[in-house]
Design an enzyme around this catalytic site. Sequence first.
Site, PDB file in Angstrom:
ATOM      1  N   TYR A 100      -5.918  -1.696  -9.189  1.00 17.74           N
ATOM      2  CA  TYR A 100      -5.184  -0.436  -9.181  1.00 17.74           C
ATOM      3  C   TYR A 100      -3.758  -0.646  -8.707  1.00 17.74           C
ATOM      4  O   TYR A 100      -3.416  -1.732  -8.197  1.00 17.74           O
ATOM      5  CB  TYR A 100      -5.893   0.598  -8.300  1.00 17.74           C
ATOM      6  CG  TYR A 100      -5.715   0.372  -6.812  1.00 17.74           C
ATOM      7  CD1 TYR A 100      -6.364  -0.677  -6.170  1.00 17.74           C
ATOM      8  CD2 TYR A 100      -4.882   1.183  -6.055  1.00 17.74           C
ATOM      9  CE1 TYR A 100      -6.184  -0.891  -4.811  1.00 17.74           C
ATOM     10  CE2 TYR A 100      -4.703   0.977  -4.691  1.00 17.74           C
ATOM     11  CZ  TYR A 100      -5.360  -0.067  -4.083  1.00 17.74           C
ATOM     12  OH  TYR A 100      -5.176  -0.288  -2.741  1.00 17.74           O
ATOM     13  N   ARG A 149       2.597  -6.735 -10.919  1.00 16.41           N
ATOM     14  CA  ARG A 149       1.506  -7.018  -9.975  1.00 16.41           C
ATOM     15  C   ARG A 149       0.155  -6.648 -10.579  1.00 16.41           C
ATOM     16  O   ARG A 149      -0.846  -7.356 -10.378  1.00 16.41           O
ATOM     17  CB  ARG A 149       1.751  -6.271  -8.656  1.00 16.41           C
ATOM     18  CG  ARG A 149       0.751  -6.634  -7.572  1.00 16.41           C
ATOM     19  CD  ARG A 149       1.130  -6.082  -6.214  1.00 16.41           C
ATOM     20  NE  ARG A 149       1.091  -4.627  -6.171  1.00 16.41           N
ATOM     21  CZ  ARG A 149       1.481  -3.902  -5.125  1.00 16.41           C
ATOM     22  NH1 ARG A 149       1.937  -4.500  -4.017  1.00 16.41           N
ATOM     23  NH2 ARG A 149       1.413  -2.587  -5.154  1.00 16.41           N
ATOM     24  N   ARG A 198     -26.209  -3.208 -15.271  1.00 18.81           N
ATOM     25  CA  ARG A 198     -25.771  -3.800 -14.013  1.00 18.81           C
ATOM     26  C   ARG A 198     -26.280  -5.227 -13.787  1.00 18.81           C
ATOM     27  O   ARG A 198     -27.460  -5.440 -13.502  1.00 18.81           O
ATOM     28  CB  ARG A 198     -26.232  -2.905 -12.850  1.00 18.81           C
ATOM     29  CG  ARG A 198     -25.641  -3.310 -11.517  1.00 18.81           C
ATOM     30  CD  ARG A 198     -26.146  -2.414 -10.390  1.00 18.81           C
ATOM     31  NE  ARG A 198     -25.584  -2.840  -9.114  1.00 18.81           N
ATOM     32  CZ  ARG A 198     -25.999  -3.921  -8.458  1.00 18.81           C
ATOM     33  NH1 ARG A 198     -26.987  -4.664  -8.925  1.00 18.81           N
ATOM     34  NH2 ARG A 198     -25.426  -4.256  -7.301  1.00 18.81           N
ATOM     35  N   HIS A 253     -24.428  -9.024 -11.953  1.00 23.58           N
ATOM     36  CA  HIS A 253     -23.237  -9.421 -11.203  1.00 23.58           C
ATOM     37  C   HIS A 253     -22.210 -10.127 -12.084  1.00 23.58           C
ATOM     38  O   HIS A 253     -21.018  -9.871 -11.980  1.00 23.58           O
ATOM     39  CB  HIS A 253     -23.610 -10.307 -10.016  1.00 23.58           C
ATOM     40  CG  HIS A 253     -24.118  -9.511  -8.856  1.00 23.58           C
ATOM     41  ND1 HIS A 253     -25.309  -8.836  -8.896  1.00 23.58           N
ATOM     42  CD2 HIS A 253     -23.573  -9.271  -7.636  1.00 23.58           C
ATOM     43  CE1 HIS A 253     -25.488  -8.199  -7.750  1.00 23.58           C
ATOM     44  NE2 HIS A 253     -24.452  -8.453  -6.960  1.00 23.58           N
ATOM     45  N   LYS A 295      -4.942  -6.713  -5.821  1.00 20.27           N
ATOM     46  CA  LYS A 295      -5.034  -5.279  -5.488  1.00 20.27           C
ATOM     47  C   LYS A 295      -6.297  -4.730  -6.151  1.00 20.27           C
ATOM     48  O   LYS A 295      -6.254  -4.100  -7.211  1.00 20.27           O
ATOM     49  CB  LYS A 295      -3.760  -4.547  -5.922  1.00 20.27           C
ATOM     50  CG  LYS A 295      -3.565  -3.249  -5.158  1.00 20.27           C
ATOM     51  CD  LYS A 295      -2.124  -2.798  -5.187  1.00 20.27           C
ATOM     52  CE  LYS A 295      -1.929  -1.386  -4.661  1.00 20.27           C
ATOM     53  NZ  LYS A 295      -2.212  -1.194  -3.242  1.00 20.27           N
ATOM     54  N   GLU A 305      -1.505  -8.620   8.168  1.00 19.41           N
ATOM     55  CA  GLU A 305      -0.801  -7.412   7.724  1.00 19.41           C
ATOM     56  C   GLU A 305      -1.523  -6.213   8.340  1.00 19.41           C
ATOM     57  O   GLU A 305      -2.207  -6.355   9.350  1.00 19.41           O
ATOM     58  CB  GLU A 305      -0.770  -7.342   6.183  1.00 19.41           C
ATOM     59  CG  GLU A 305      -2.141  -7.368   5.541  1.00 19.41           C
ATOM     60  CD  GLU A 305      -2.117  -7.192   4.021  1.00 19.41           C
ATOM     61  OE1 GLU A 305      -1.138  -6.663   3.475  1.00 19.41           O
ATOM     62  OE2 GLU A 305      -3.121  -7.567   3.380  1.00 19.41           O
ATOM     63  N   LEU A 352      -1.535  -8.636   0.832  1.00 15.22           N
ATOM     64  CA  LEU A 352      -1.063  -8.061  -0.428  1.00 15.22           C
ATOM     65  C   LEU A 352       0.454  -8.276  -0.514  1.00 15.22           C
ATOM     66  O   LEU A 352       1.159  -8.085   0.473  1.00 15.22           O
ATOM     67  CB  LEU A 352      -1.372  -6.561  -0.506  1.00 15.22           C
ATOM     68  CG  LEU A 352      -1.001  -5.998  -1.885  1.00 15.22           C
ATOM     69  CD1 LEU A 352      -2.059  -6.376  -2.912  1.00 15.22           C
ATOM     70  CD2 LEU A 352      -0.814  -4.503  -1.844  1.00 15.22           C
TER      71      LEU A 352
HETATM   72  N1  PMP Z   1      -0.980  -4.335   2.253  1.00 14.77           N
HETATM   73  C1  PMP Z   1      -2.072  -3.680   1.863  1.00 14.77           C
HETATM   74  C2  PMP Z   1      -3.388  -4.178   2.313  1.00 14.77           C
HETATM   75  C3  PMP Z   1      -1.972  -2.537   1.048  1.00 14.77           C
HETATM   76  O1  PMP Z   1      -3.076  -1.879   0.644  1.00 14.77           O
HETATM   77  C4  PMP Z   1      -0.688  -2.089   0.656  1.00 14.77           C
HETATM   78  C5  PMP Z   1      -0.524  -0.916  -0.284  1.00 14.77           C
HETATM   79  N2  PMP Z   1      -0.948   0.296   0.219  1.00 14.77           N
HETATM   80  C6  PMP Z   1       0.430  -2.778   1.115  1.00 14.77           C
HETATM   81  C7  PMP Z   1       0.250  -3.915   1.886  1.00 14.77           C
HETATM   82  C8  PMP Z   1       1.823  -2.331   0.764  1.00 14.77           C
HETATM   83  O2  PMP Z   1       2.112  -2.596  -0.578  1.00 14.77           O
HETATM   84  P1  PMP Z   1       3.189  -1.724  -1.368  1.00 14.77           P
HETATM   85  O3  PMP Z   1       4.466  -1.857  -0.616  1.00 14.77           O
HETATM   86  O4  PMP Z   1       3.246  -2.376  -2.697  1.00 14.77           O
HETATM   87  O5  PMP Z   1       2.683  -0.327  -1.403  1.00 14.77           O
END
Ligand code: PMP
Length: 283
Positions: free
Chosen positions: A30, A49, A100, A102, A146, A178, A202
């Site tokens: 997403y 991305r 279903r 895996h 993502k 993060e 991410l």
């Molecule tokens: N880290 C994570 C785990 C996220 O889910 C997100 C997005 N919500 C971000 C960082 C920030 O990414 P972006 O600046 O592309 O929204």
Amino acid sequence: MLYVDGKWVEEGQAAVNPEDRGYNFGDGIYEVVRIYKGKMYQWDAHLTRLYRSAREIKLELPWSMEELNEIASQLLQKNNISEEDDATLYLQISRGAAPRVHDIPSGIQPVIMAFVRHKARPVADMKKGWTAQLVDDIRWLRCDIKTLNLLGAVLVKQYAKDAGAQESILHRNGTITECSSSNLFAVKNEALYTHPADHLILHGITRQSVIDLAKENGIPVHEKPFDIPFLMQADELFLTSTTAEIMPLISVDGQPIGDGQVGTVVQKLQALFEQHINTNVLV
Ligand code: PMP
């Protein structure tokens, strides 16, 4: 109006196939895109991305970038998003529906779904900052994808909320990665520190904008891992994301960071970001 599997559907009329793998396994990807004053911010970066996430989960996207562009712009039109509106666009692609098992069924058709929601910018919060809680990073080892599978992120965010904080700061054996839904930066001696864009975080679009803006404006940026003591002794902390933008963090686990006030470096970056989104970066 929502866009669901090739059709425009009224709110409340969308249906999910019970054997959709997005629904059963979180098997899909997403993006959340910011809309400032009716226009999408960094749409190209989000698309890039999205295609990368698709590749990494062996999902072949049957839509060209032009087709996805068209869907997004129609979505804004059909929902009367105008120059008055700040909003977010949510776009998800699940692997599709199949009996279903895996492993990945052959010949399965991905299912696309997109909607738009009005969303104000967090202006007041960006002035006063949030509090954060340190939480063990219990997520998997491909946080660069993502994916729809967000249970780890859901739980770590909830641990922070239960502790009375607005966001969790995640660590793996003491190394800061993060936050649950945002990237983290520390400021020390006027320089920025953030985890490198590898498989443990991410690769945030806002993170990259902030790195670029900082470098263009003479603020040094170090993309290298740091530990909990460094975090706690930072002069300032802030997080970045599409919806939270550049959000100062004024305390961690109840302990003030720096003097416990929103710092000068984060304020400068917020001002630079404000200028940046008001110039020609919108499509
Ligand atoms: N880290 C994570 C785990 C996220 O889910 C997100 C997005 N919500 C971000 C960082 C920030 O990414 P972006 O600046 O592309 O929204």
